[in-house]
Design an enzyme around this catalytic site. Structure first.
Site, PDB file in Angstrom:
ATOM      1  N   THR A 162       0.905  -1.149   0.000  1.00 31.75           N
ATOM      2  CA  THR A 162       0.000   0.000   0.000  1.00 31.75           C
ATOM      3  C   THR A 162       0.933   1.185   0.000  1.00 31.75           C
ATOM      4  O   THR A 162       2.053   1.072   0.467  1.00 31.75           O
ATOM      5  CB  THR A 162      -0.809   0.017   1.324  1.00 31.75           C
ATOM      6  N   GLY A 216      -4.570  -5.532   6.596  1.00 35.40           N
ATOM      7  CA  GLY A 216      -5.609  -4.520   6.756  1.00 35.40           C
ATOM      8  C   GLY A 216      -6.654  -4.876   7.802  1.00 35.40           C
ATOM      9  O   GLY A 216      -7.137  -4.019   8.537  1.00 35.40           O
TER      10      GLY A 216
HETATM   11  N1  ASP Z   1      -3.128  -2.856   4.097  1.00 36.66           N
HETATM   12  C1  ASP Z   1      -3.370  -3.374   2.788  1.00 36.66           C
HETATM   13  C2  ASP Z   1      -4.651  -4.131   2.784  1.00 36.66           C
HETATM   14  O1  ASP Z   1      -4.922  -4.854   3.733  1.00 36.66           O
HETATM   15  C3  ASP Z   1      -2.305  -4.258   2.250  1.00 36.66           C
HETATM   16  C4  ASP Z   1      -0.888  -3.925   2.607  1.00 36.66           C
HETATM   17  O2  ASP Z   1      -0.590  -2.797   2.944  1.00 36.66           O
HETATM   18  O3  ASP Z   1      -0.012  -4.815   2.579  1.00 36.66           O
HETATM   19  O4  ASP Z   1      -5.363  -4.052   1.811  1.00 36.66           O
END
Ligand code: ASP
Length: 306
Positions: A162, A216
């Protein structure tokens, strides 16, 4: 002035800093910076070229927050538009809402004059086919896939990423932007923390800002970004406020994998940091008086165990 980001934000740092240096707003800076990452086909965790969901469709989540007003905009499960951060800003500025998903977000994108396009690059498509063994699912193989969803979702080869940007502008206002294609091969319609204000993104001029990458579902359950800023509001120094937010995640179970959490944070005085539950990670920061951004280590804060 200050601009910090997750390490994959490095491709957007110059765009954001140019705006801040010219006297532009933190909000414009974080949006412009995030757009650079969204347009980068080599980043398989954000925007164009992002890894798709279980069905091979690239579904994007993003949010933006204005620390001066605490207005926020978020979109989730958006297909066919490479700049969800700009749609999120559209939600904040053009609609009386905070969060719009799916078809509604795509409708807003077209009303904002954005062009629909295919976001799946040949490289991402090939990884997806390999990751989920080939053919588009028939209803039978769909049922089999459902049994495997957890393991696909936590496939260590193709987990996620992200981009986070946090900024303080010359007027002392804060803004934050987060954009992602979410976890590779995710269940269609799944929203991560990135579009959830308080989970993956939070910003308040009075105290500071924080944004997350990693699992997340954990950041949603721990309201992690808000926990950092809430700690600052309660008078904790940044280090302790951020560490406390990570510690709040200890002991939370995750299906079939190791919990992963990373955050970047800053306070309104311009202190900043990056934390990670895994060793060897970094973040980037550009401060006044510097010619370029610096890559800095994230401090390790394990979240497994008691
Ligand atoms: N936080 C993001 C999600 O859960 C993925 C990530 O940052 O690795 O979609």
């Amino acid at each position: 002035m200050l601009l910090i980001a997750s390490a994959n934000g490095s491709v957007g740092m110059a765009a954001g800093w140019t705006i801040l240096r010219a006297g532009g707003s933190a909000l414009d800076a974080v949006e412009a910076a995030a757009r650079m990452v969204e347009a980068n086909p080599d980043d398989h965790s954000v925007g164009f070229g992002g890894y798709p969901n279980l069905e091979g469709e690239v579904e994007l989540d993003a949010s933006i927050m204005d620390g001066a007003t605490r207005r926020a905009g978020a979109v989730g499960a958006v297909c066919g538009y490479r700049h969800p951060i700009t749609i999120a800003r559209g939600v904040m500025e053009r609609l009386p809402h905070v969060m719009v998903v799916g078809r509604g977000a795509e409708r807003l994108a077209s009303e904002l004059g954005m062009e629909r396009e295919n976001l799946l690059t040949p490289e991402s498509e090939a990884s997806w086919r390999e990751g989920r063994d080939g053919e588009l699912p028939s209803s039978d193989s769909r049922r089999r896939l459902l049994d495997r969803v957890s393991s696909l979702f936590t496939d260590p080869e193709h987990v996620a990423g992200t981009v986070n940007f946090l900024a303080i502008d010359g007027a002392g206002h804060l803004a934050s932007a987060v954009s992602t294609s979410g976890w590779a091969w995710k269940y269609p319609g799944r929203l991560g923390d990135s579009p959830v204000i308080g989970a993956g993104n939070y910003c308040d001029d009075r105290y500071g800002a924080a944004a997350c990458t990693g699992w997340g579902e954990l950041a949603i359950r721990g309201a992690t970004a808000h926990t950092v800023v809430g700690g600052l509001a309660a008078g904790l120094p940044l280090e302790l406020a951020a560490e406390r937010a990570m510690n709040e995640l200890r002991g939370l179970d995750v299906p079939g994998g190791e919990p992963i959490m990373q955050l970047v944070a800053l306070d309104s005085a311009g202190h900043h940091l990056g934390l990670s539950s895994q060793p060897g990670n970094s973040y980037v920061a550009w401060e006044e008086g510097q010619d370029n951004y610096a890559t800095l280590p994230r401090r390790l804060v394990p979240i497994t165990g008691q």
